[in-house]
Design a protein around this motif. Structure first.
Motif, PDB file in Angstrom:
ATOM      1  N   PHE A 170      25.091  40.772   4.234  1.00 17.71           N
ATOM      2  CA  PHE A 170      26.235  39.982   4.676  1.00 17.71           C
ATOM      3  C   PHE A 170      25.920  38.498   4.823  1.00 17.71           C
ATOM      4  N   ALA A 171      24.757  38.043   4.395  1.00 16.63           N
ATOM      5  CA  ALA A 171      24.395  36.632   4.568  1.00 16.63           C
ATOM      6  C   ALA A 171      25.391  35.728   3.849  1.00 16.63           C
ATOM      7  N   GLY A 172      25.643  34.554   4.427  1.00 20.08           N
ATOM      8  CA  GLY A 172      26.481  33.572   3.765  1.00 20.08           C
ATOM      9  C   GLY A 172      27.899  33.472   4.276  1.00 20.08           C
ATOM     10  N   GLU A 173      28.212  34.113   5.412  1.00 20.27           N
ATOM     11  CA  GLU A 173      29.587  34.051   5.928  1.00 20.27           C
ATOM     12  C   GLU A 173      29.856  32.721   6.632  1.00 20.27           C
ATOM     13  N   LEU A 174      29.758  31.644   5.897  1.00 18.70           N
ATOM     14  CA  LEU A 174      29.933  30.311   6.465  1.00 18.70           C
ATOM     15  C   LEU A 174      31.330  30.105   7.030  1.00 18.70           C
ATOM     16  N   GLY A 175      32.319  30.724   6.399  1.00 19.26           N
ATOM     17  CA  GLY A 175      33.698  30.523   6.831  1.00 19.26           C
ATOM     18  C   GLY A 175      33.969  30.981   8.246  1.00 19.26           C
ATOM     19  N   HIS A 176      33.091  31.841   8.769  1.00 13.12           N
ATOM     20  CA  HIS A 176      33.302  32.354  10.130  1.00 13.12           C
ATOM     21  C   HIS A 176      32.271  31.825  11.110  1.00 13.12           C
ATOM     22  N   VAL A 177      31.655  30.707  10.726  1.00 18.95           N
ATOM     23  CA  VAL A 177      30.843  29.944  11.681  1.00 18.95           C
ATOM     24  C   VAL A 177      31.801  29.130  12.546  1.00 18.95           C
ATOM     25  N   PRO A 178      31.743  29.249  13.867  1.00 17.46           N
ATOM     26  CA  PRO A 178      32.672  28.484  14.722  1.00 17.46           C
ATOM     27  C   PRO A 178      32.305  27.002  14.740  1.00 17.46           C
ATOM     28  N   VAL A 179      33.291  26.168  14.460  1.00 16.14           N
ATOM     29  CA  VAL A 179      33.071  24.724  14.547  1.00 16.14           C
ATOM     30  C   VAL A 179      33.706  24.158  15.810  1.00 16.14           C
ATOM     31  N   ARG A 180      34.664  24.887  16.359  1.00 16.52           N
ATOM     32  CA  ARG A 180      35.264  24.524  17.648  1.00 16.52           C
ATOM     33  C   ARG A 180      35.511  25.833  18.399  1.00 16.52           C
ATOM     34  N   PRO A 181      34.600  26.242  19.264  1.00 17.91           N
ATOM     35  CA  PRO A 181      34.672  27.562  19.900  1.00 17.91           C
ATOM     36  C   PRO A 181      35.972  27.851  20.638  1.00 17.91           C
ATOM     37  N   ASP A 182      36.687  26.822  21.061  1.00 12.09           N
ATOM     38  CA  ASP A 182      37.949  27.032  21.764  1.00 12.09           C
ATOM     39  C   ASP A 182      39.142  26.874  20.827  1.00 12.09           C
ATOM     40  N   GLY A 183      38.899  26.904  19.528  1.00 12.33           N
ATOM     41  CA  GLY A 183      39.959  26.704  18.543  1.00 12.33           C
ATOM     42  C   GLY A 183      40.818  27.939  18.337  1.00 12.33           C
ATOM     43  N   PRO A 184      41.701  27.903  17.325  1.00 13.19           N
ATOM     44  CA  PRO A 184      42.633  29.005  17.092  1.00 13.19           C
ATOM     45  C   PRO A 184      41.935  30.290  16.655  1.00 13.19           C
ATOM     46  N   GLY A 185      42.605  31.415  16.901  1.00 13.64           N
ATOM     47  CA  GLY A 185      42.071  32.709  16.507  1.00 13.64           C
ATOM     48  C   GLY A 185      41.990  32.849  14.996  1.00 13.64           C
ATOM     49  N   CYS A 186      41.036  33.665  14.550  1.00 15.45           N
ATOM     50  CA  CYS A 186      40.799  33.875  13.122  1.00 15.45           C
ATOM     51  C   CYS A 186      40.981  35.354  12.801  1.00 15.45           C
ATOM     52  N   ALA A 187      41.241  35.664  11.533  1.00 12.86           N
ATOM     53  CA  ALA A 187      41.423  37.053  11.112  1.00 12.86           C
ATOM     54  C   ALA A 187      40.175  37.887  11.350  1.00 12.86           C
ATOM     55  N   CYS A 188      39.008  37.238  11.461  1.00 19.10           N
ATOM     56  CA  CYS A 188      37.757  37.976  11.680  1.00 19.10           C
ATOM     57  C   CYS A 188      37.627  38.446  13.120  1.00 19.10           C
ATOM     58  N   GLY A 189      38.474  37.930  14.027  1.00 20.88           N
ATOM     59  CA  GLY A 189      38.392  38.264  15.442  1.00 20.88           C
ATOM     60  C   GLY A 189      37.798  37.157  16.285  1.00 20.88           C
ATOM     61  N   GLY A 190      37.201  36.158  15.649  1.00 20.24           N
ATOM     62  CA  GLY A 190      36.617  35.040  16.383  1.00 20.24           C
ATOM     63  C   GLY A 190      37.624  33.931  16.625  1.00 20.24           C
ATOM     64  N   ARG A 191      37.144  32.813  17.129  1.00 16.46           N
ATOM     65  CA  ARG A 191      37.988  31.660  17.402  1.00 16.46           C
ATOM     66  C   ARG A 191      37.323  30.406  16.848  1.00 16.46           C
ATOM     67  N   GLY A 192      38.142  29.484  16.372  1.00 15.53           N
ATOM     68  CA  GLY A 192      37.645  28.191  15.923  1.00 15.53           C
ATOM     69  C   GLY A 192      36.742  28.251  14.710  1.00 15.53           C
ATOM     70  N   CYS A 193      36.908  29.272  13.868  1.00 12.66           N
ATOM     71  CA  CYS A 193      36.059  29.401  12.683  1.00 12.66           C
ATOM     72  C   CYS A 193      36.348  28.285  11.679  1.00 12.66           C
ATOM     73  N   LEU A 194      35.372  28.011  10.846  1.00  9.41           N
ATOM     74  CA  LEU A 194      35.518  26.975   9.820  1.00  9.41           C
ATOM     75  C   LEU A 194      36.759  27.178   8.974  1.00  9.41           C
ATOM     76  N   GLU A 195      37.086  28.434   8.637  1.00 11.60           N
ATOM     77  CA  GLU A 195      38.262  28.699   7.792  1.00 11.60           C
ATOM     78  C   GLU A 195      39.544  28.190   8.421  1.00 11.60           C
ATOM     79  N   GLN A 196      39.588  28.102   9.746  1.00 11.15           N
ATOM     80  CA  GLN A 196      40.789  27.628  10.424  1.00 11.15           C
ATOM     81  C   GLN A 196      40.982  26.127  10.292  1.00 11.15           C
ATOM     82  N   TYR A 197      39.980  25.448   9.728  1.00 11.44           N
ATOM     83  CA  TYR A 197      40.056  23.995   9.564  1.00 11.44           C
ATOM     84  C   TYR A 197      39.857  23.545   8.117  1.00 11.44           C
ATOM     85  N   ALA A 198      39.135  24.338   7.335  1.00 14.94           N
ATOM     86  CA  ALA A 198      38.834  23.922   5.963  1.00 14.94           C
ATOM     87  C   ALA A 198      39.208  24.970   4.923  1.00 14.94           C
ATOM     88  N   GLY A 199      39.728  26.124   5.334  1.00 14.48           N
ATOM     89  CA  GLY A 199      40.214  27.111   4.376  1.00 14.48           C
ATOM     90  C   GLY A 199      41.472  26.622   3.686  1.00 14.48           C
TER      91      GLY A 199
END
Length: 402
Positions: free
Chosen positions: A250-279
């Motif tokens: 599973f290496a390489g999941e850059l899109g789900h690295v949090p860039v702003r931990p208090d940011g919006p929810g992501c489809a992966c279950g996390g918050r503030g993931c890179l995809e929420q800003y650069a997807g």
């Protein structure tokens, strides 16, 4: 008929073969194929000189590869050489072909690549796949596959194997999509949905994009981080010319690295993931553009015209990318970062803020950021070339069927 594709996650020459006389022969066949593929046309004598075998031994290997239809004899070498001219050898433009397929969020694509690396057949279907069940998607892709295989066969080619790129996590069995958030797929045995004559090896699209960059890119170092985007964002880590997969692949999941931990929810279950800003969808949203076909072209066109909303959205996306990449660069110290996929087309407006963020957070660790010339074609070409590489790695398996 498509031959089963084995060792789906092997990358490049050097795949282990038995340490026996038969294994040695197969390794030497692979050395001949890789040498002619990389440097041909070459004579038997030139091949012998490069791989350190006798001319007699190389001649025997070449004869076997010619009979199998993997090498072509082009006739005498160019005049003017001292001594008796040898026959120039080249990788065949007929025979085995690698079939690559891609399942994207809004498209399906298939292509056939011959052993010379040329795309000989191609088919694309535009249309959304998000929310569709895997079965009808696989049916549509199988229809495209049959069309491409038929066209390739008319060109004198046969399918040596199939590799499928998907935007999600793929298990080490190279068939199960563990999770693809942007397709809404979980624990899907994708390989089981294809006809038995088309058994696929499945892998993450970013991995195939990274391998394409390694094999087809210009002056690409052997250690780099390849970042690509469609709706989501993925990365491939290449270390010493090999893909770094991690314990579970599973290496390489850059899109789900949090860039702003208090940011919006992501489809992966996390918050503030890179995809929420650069997807892809995030950038469209920030630019005030409705999702649809040709979105990348539309963003690039408006940015070129100076649209302030689009340029601001791309600048902010570049900043988020720079933040996410900082950790990877500091941790892995790659030779370069390569932007591929949709990011390549938008690079002129992403790079300034990305580089500013990256340079400011990696003091003393200057890391070049380059743009892939393969762009969005990377995953599809990487999938097809992964099959071609396996033929080059073990031509004896093909020669034995000739």
């Amino acid at each position: 008929m498509t031959a089963p594709l084995h060792e789906a996650h092997s990358a490049g020459p050097g795949r282990a073969l038995p340490d026996t006389q038969q294994g040695m022969r197969r390794r030497n066949l692979a050395r001949v194929m890789h040498t002619v593929s990389a440097e041909g046309p070459l004579s038997r004598a030139a091949v012998a000189s490069r791989i350190g075998l006798t001319r007699a031994a190389v001649s025997t290997l070449v004869d076997e590869l010619v009979r199998a239809g993997l090498l072509d004899e082009l006739g005498p070498e160019r005049p003017g050489r001292v001594g008796r001219p040898g026959s120039a050898l080249a990788v065949s433009g007929r025979g085995p072909a690698g079939i690559g397929a891609e399942i994207g969020v809004d498209h399906l694509a298939v292509c056939a690549v011959d052993l010379r690396g040329r795309v000989r057949a191609r088919a694309v279907r535009q249309g959304p796949n998000r929310g569709r069940a895997p079965e009808p998607v696989a049916e549509d892709l199988t229809e495209l596959l049959r069309r491409v295989v038929a066209e390739a066969e008319r060109e004198g080619l046969w399918a040596a194997g199939l590799a499928v790129a998907v935007p999600g996590l793929v298990a080490s069995d190279a068939r199960t999509v563990v999770r693809a958030p942007n397709l809404d797929w979980r624990d899907t045995d994708l390989a089981a949905l294809f006809p038995p004559e088309l058994p696929p090896a499945v892998d993450n699209e970013a991995n195939f994009g990274g391998l394409a960059e390694l094999w087809l890119g210009e002056d690409t170092p052997r250690d780099f981080l390849h970042v690509s985007a469609e709706i989501g964002i993925g990365a491939a880590v290449v270390v010493d010319g090999r893909l770094l997969r991690g314990t579970r692949g599973f290496a390489g999941e850059l899109g789900h690295v949090p860039v702003r931990p208090d940011g919006p929810g992501c489809a992966c279950g996390g918050r503030g993931c890179l995809e929420q800003y650069a997807g892809g969808e995030a950038v469209l949203r920030a630019a005030g553009i409705e999702p649809g076909e040709n979105r990348v072209e539309l963003l690039a066109e408006r940015a070129e015209r100076g649209d302030a909303y689009v340029r601001r959205a791309l600048r902010e996306a570049g900043t988020a990318l720079g933040i996410a990449l900082t950790g990877a660069v500091n941790l892995l110290d790659p030779g370069s970062v390569v932007l591929g996929g949709a990011l390549a087309a938008l690079a002129p407006w992403l790079l300034p803020s990305l580089r500013e963020e990256l340079d400011g957070r990696t003091a003393g660790r200057a890391c070049p950021v380059t743009v892939s010339r393969l762009g969005s074609e990377g995953p599809l070409l990487g999938a097809a070339h992964s099959v071609v590489r396996r033929v080059l790695d073990d031509p004896g398996a093909v020669a034995g069927r000739a």
